[in-house]
Design an enzyme around this catalytic site. Sequence first.
Site, PDB file in Angstrom:
ATOM      1  N   CYS A  52       0.847  -1.145   0.068  1.00 17.77           N
ATOM      2  CA  CYS A  52      -0.078  -0.092  -0.034  1.00 17.77           C
ATOM      3  C   CYS A  52       1.075   1.453  -0.095  1.00 17.77           C
ATOM      4  O   CYS A  52       0.470   2.359  -0.022  1.00 17.77           O
ATOM      5  CB  CYS A  52      -0.973  -0.116   1.217  1.00 17.77           C
ATOM      6  SG  CYS A  52       0.159   0.055   2.931  1.00 17.77           S
ATOM      7  N   CYS A  55       5.137   1.838   4.203  1.00 20.85           N
ATOM      8  CA  CYS A  55       6.311   1.623   4.718  1.00 20.85           C
ATOM      9  C   CYS A  55       6.946   2.801   3.821  1.00 20.85           C
ATOM     10  O   CYS A  55       7.848   3.318   4.693  1.00 20.85           O
ATOM     11  CB  CYS A  55       6.754   0.293   4.299  1.00 20.85           C
ATOM     12  SG  CYS A  55       5.689  -1.028   5.290  1.00 20.85           S
ATOM     13  N   CYS A 147       4.575  -7.386   5.086  1.00 25.30           N
ATOM     14  CA  CYS A 147       4.051  -7.955   3.565  1.00 25.30           C
ATOM     15  C   CYS A 147       5.482  -8.413   3.090  1.00 25.30           C
ATOM     16  O   CYS A 147       5.286  -9.665   2.538  1.00 25.30           O
ATOM     17  CB  CYS A 147       3.471  -6.916   2.880  1.00 25.30           C
ATOM     18  SG  CYS A 147       1.827  -6.303   3.601  1.00 25.30           S
ATOM     19  N   CYS A 187       3.803  -3.013  10.309  1.00 25.61           N
ATOM     20  CA  CYS A 187       2.593  -2.481   9.503  1.00 25.61           C
ATOM     21  C   CYS A 187       2.102  -1.063   9.947  1.00 25.61           C
ATOM     22  O   CYS A 187       1.193  -0.989  10.649  1.00 25.61           O
ATOM     23  CB  CYS A 187       1.381  -3.596   9.376  1.00 25.61           C
ATOM     24  SG  CYS A 187       0.234  -3.007   8.129  1.00 25.61           S
ATOM     25  N   HIS A 225       4.945  -6.892  24.993  1.00 23.35           N
ATOM     26  CA  HIS A 225       4.628  -7.262  26.325  1.00 23.35           C
ATOM     27  C   HIS A 225       5.602  -7.005  27.261  1.00 23.35           C
ATOM     28  O   HIS A 225       5.567  -6.648  28.488  1.00 23.35           O
ATOM     29  CB  HIS A 225       4.051  -8.582  26.178  1.00 23.35           C
ATOM     30  CG  HIS A 225       3.381  -9.247  27.444  1.00 23.35           C
ATOM     31  ND1 HIS A 225       2.348  -8.535  27.945  1.00 23.35           N
ATOM     32  CD2 HIS A 225       3.734 -10.105  28.324  1.00 23.35           C
ATOM     33  CE1 HIS A 225       2.065  -9.338  29.117  1.00 23.35           C
ATOM     34  NE2 HIS A 225       2.900 -10.416  29.228  1.00 23.35           N
ATOM     35  N   CYS A 228       6.169  -3.254  27.928  1.00 24.42           N
ATOM     36  CA  CYS A 228       5.061  -2.781  28.146  1.00 24.42           C
ATOM     37  C   CYS A 228       4.914  -1.819  29.212  1.00 24.42           C
ATOM     38  O   CYS A 228       4.986  -2.358  30.460  1.00 24.42           O
ATOM     39  CB  CYS A 228       3.626  -3.535  27.931  1.00 24.42           C
ATOM     40  SG  CYS A 228       2.096  -2.534  27.877  1.00 24.42           S
ATOM     41  N   CYS A 248      -4.432  -3.421  31.950  1.00 21.50           N
ATOM     42  CA  CYS A 248      -3.722  -4.169  30.919  1.00 21.50           C
ATOM     43  C   CYS A 248      -4.876  -4.288  29.773  1.00 21.50           C
ATOM     44  O   CYS A 248      -5.908  -4.542  30.068  1.00 21.50           O
ATOM     45  CB  CYS A 248      -3.441  -5.579  31.294  1.00 21.50           C
ATOM     46  SG  CYS A 248      -3.055  -6.753  30.117  1.00 21.50           S
ATOM     47  N   CYS A 254      -5.559  -7.325  23.202  1.00 24.23           N
ATOM     48  CA  CYS A 254      -4.036  -7.120  23.109  1.00 24.23           C
ATOM     49  C   CYS A 254      -3.265  -8.148  22.720  1.00 24.23           C
ATOM     50  O   CYS A 254      -3.098  -9.273  23.310  1.00 24.23           O
ATOM     51  CB  CYS A 254      -3.487  -6.135  24.089  1.00 24.23           C
ATOM     52  SG  CYS A 254      -1.784  -5.681  23.822  1.00 24.23           S
ATOM     53  N   CYS A 263       8.451  -0.992  20.068  1.00 25.20           N
ATOM     54  CA  CYS A 263       7.749   0.095  20.043  1.00 25.20           C
ATOM     55  C   CYS A 263       7.567   0.987  21.648  1.00 25.20           C
ATOM     56  O   CYS A 263       7.412   2.130  21.467  1.00 25.20           O
ATOM     57  CB  CYS A 263       6.385  -0.229  19.683  1.00 25.20           C
ATOM     58  SG  CYS A 263       6.121  -0.785  18.369  1.00 25.20           S
ATOM     59  N   CYS A 275       0.905   2.877  20.026  1.00 22.40           N
ATOM     60  CA  CYS A 275      -0.468   2.136  20.185  1.00 22.40           C
ATOM     61  C   CYS A 275      -0.963   1.856  21.593  1.00 22.40           C
ATOM     62  O   CYS A 275      -2.035   2.477  21.977  1.00 22.40           O
ATOM     63  CB  CYS A 275      -0.476   0.831  19.611  1.00 22.40           C
ATOM     64  SG  CYS A 275       0.269   0.711  17.877  1.00 22.40           S
ATOM     65  N   CYS A 282      -2.226  -3.571  21.130  1.00 22.03           N
ATOM     66  CA  CYS A 282      -1.340  -4.050  20.125  1.00 22.03           C
ATOM     67  C   CYS A 282      -1.802  -4.990  19.083  1.00 22.03           C
ATOM     68  O   CYS A 282      -2.353  -6.106  19.655  1.00 22.03           O
ATOM     69  CB  CYS A 282       0.131  -4.749  20.725  1.00 22.03           C
ATOM     70  SG  CYS A 282       1.186  -5.359  19.491  1.00 22.03           S
ATOM     71  N   CYS A 285       1.646  -6.252  14.690  1.00 23.61           N
ATOM     72  CA  CYS A 285       1.848  -6.143  13.306  1.00 23.61           C
ATOM     73  C   CYS A 285       3.305  -6.696  12.864  1.00 23.61           C
ATOM     74  O   CYS A 285       3.378  -6.620  11.899  1.00 23.61           O
ATOM     75  CB  CYS A 285       1.613  -4.645  13.116  1.00 23.61           C
ATOM     76  SG  CYS A 285       2.814  -3.487  13.451  1.00 23.61           S
TER      77      CYS A 285
HETATM   78  S1  SF4 Z   1      -1.497  -3.974  27.221  1.00 23.40           S
HETATM   79 FE1  SF4 Z   1      -0.824  -5.836  25.810  1.00 23.40          FE
HETATM   80  S2  SF4 Z   1       1.404  -5.702  26.058  1.00 23.40           S
HETATM   81 FE2  SF4 Z   1       0.944  -4.491  27.624  1.00 23.40          FE
HETATM   82  S3  SF4 Z   1       0.954  -5.827  29.400  1.00 23.40           S
HETATM   83 FE3  SF4 Z   1      -1.148  -5.833  28.559  1.00 23.40          FE
HETATM   84  S4  SF4 Z   1      -0.980  -7.663  27.226  1.00 23.40           S
HETATM   85 FE4  SF4 Z   1       0.801  -7.084  27.387  1.00 23.40          FE
HETATM   86  S1  SF4 Z   2       0.732  -2.847  16.569  1.00 27.87           S
HETATM   87 FE1  SF4 Z   2       1.956  -3.683  18.216  1.00 27.87          FE
HETATM   88  S2  SF4 Z   2       3.959  -3.921  17.305  1.00 27.87           S
HETATM   89 FE2  SF4 Z   2       2.614  -2.819  15.728  1.00 27.87          FE
HETATM   90  S3  SF4 Z   2       3.338  -0.864  15.874  1.00 27.87           S
HETATM   91 FE3  SF4 Z   2       1.606  -1.097  17.617  1.00 27.87          FE
HETATM   92  S4  SF4 Z   2       2.512  -1.837  19.600  1.00 27.87           S
HETATM   93 FE4  SF4 Z   2       4.021  -1.967  17.784  1.00 27.87          FE
END
Ligand code: SF4
Ligand code: SF4
Length: 320
Positions: A52, A55, A147, A187, A225, A228, A248, A254, A263, A275, A282, A285
């Site tokens: 698309c 990137c 991709c 992505c 994770h 996080c 969480c 997630c 990230c 995100c 999340c 991606c």
């Molecule tokens: S929000 Fe998502 S990445 Fe963060 S602790 Fe919870 S499950 Fe893990």
């Molecule tokens: S979807 Fe998950 S891996 Fe992708 S940019 Fe968001 S936090 Fe990062």
Amino acid sequence: MAEISRREFLRMGAVLAAGAGLSCDAAQALAAGLERVFSGQKRVLWLQGMSCTGCSVSLLNSDEPGPVELITQVISVVFHPTLSAAQGGLVTETLDRLAEAGDFFLVLEGAVCPKMPQACTVAGRPLTDLLPPLLKRAQFVVTAGSCAAFGGIPGADGNLTGAMGLKEFMIDRGIPVENKLVNCPGCPVHPHTMVTTLAYLAGVGYPAVDPATLTPNMICSASVHDDCPRFHHWQKQHFAEHFGDEGCLFKLGCLGPLSRSDCSHRQWNGGINWCIRAGAPCIACTSEDFAKRKSFPFYRLGEKYHAVAYDDADRKGTTT
Ligand code: SF4
Ligand code: SF4
């Protein structure tokens, strides 16, 4: 073209190394790598498969170096389908000359579609025909985004084009991937992931990668994770029930335990947000199965659709 000073390269190398959790020595090597790419010693050929263009857009959101600096001064791009003015025969001549000369970095954005070659052409020629000689002659090959790395959205279950990631295509065509291919999923892919990887290849060489996914350890060794900021909620089993709640986001779908990426450290758009900090789960991606499997939807309800196996003892504290 304006000159970039040695000091400026060192500053950019330090920013990239800090983002990837690398040492001072690595910062100097990255600075040298950027300088090599800038000086034209390392030419970069950017091709697009089934994509698309997200990137490429992501790359233009780079902040250290900035987008204009990046494409006019840092990356010596021989050809880019979206940014270059060349078309038709001029493009195929350039690619043929490059395949003959060798010694360049090839970046592929988007999936390859061997079952339906006409679904993706460059200057009228199927990408599947153009790629093999270029892949053989490139010094290093880098995928930009999920991709190109794993098939991603074009490779979703039921697609008719046979869309696949570059690793699968290279193995299929008997082209070795060891010490040559680096996968940079996402992505879209994070601009710093691309710039750091290209600078590392030019300044140091092939990085340490995960043997299965070929993703660089300096960026993809820990899961979202693992680092996080809501991890303490996970440990206390304090789950958000609605968007906007504290806690969480696991029960809101997630998939952070399944996505390997830094990230939480770099965040996005120049470190403004990402995100999970924005309250969105999340969607993994950067994972191999992203968007490909019906059994791996972007959003799942609690644990109804996908069992996430994660052992707290496996948590990694850093991305180094
Ligand atoms: S929000 Fe998502 S990445 Fe963060 S602790 Fe919870 S499950 Fe893990
Ligand atoms: S979807 Fe998950 S891996 Fe992708 S940019 Fe968001 S936090 Fe990062």
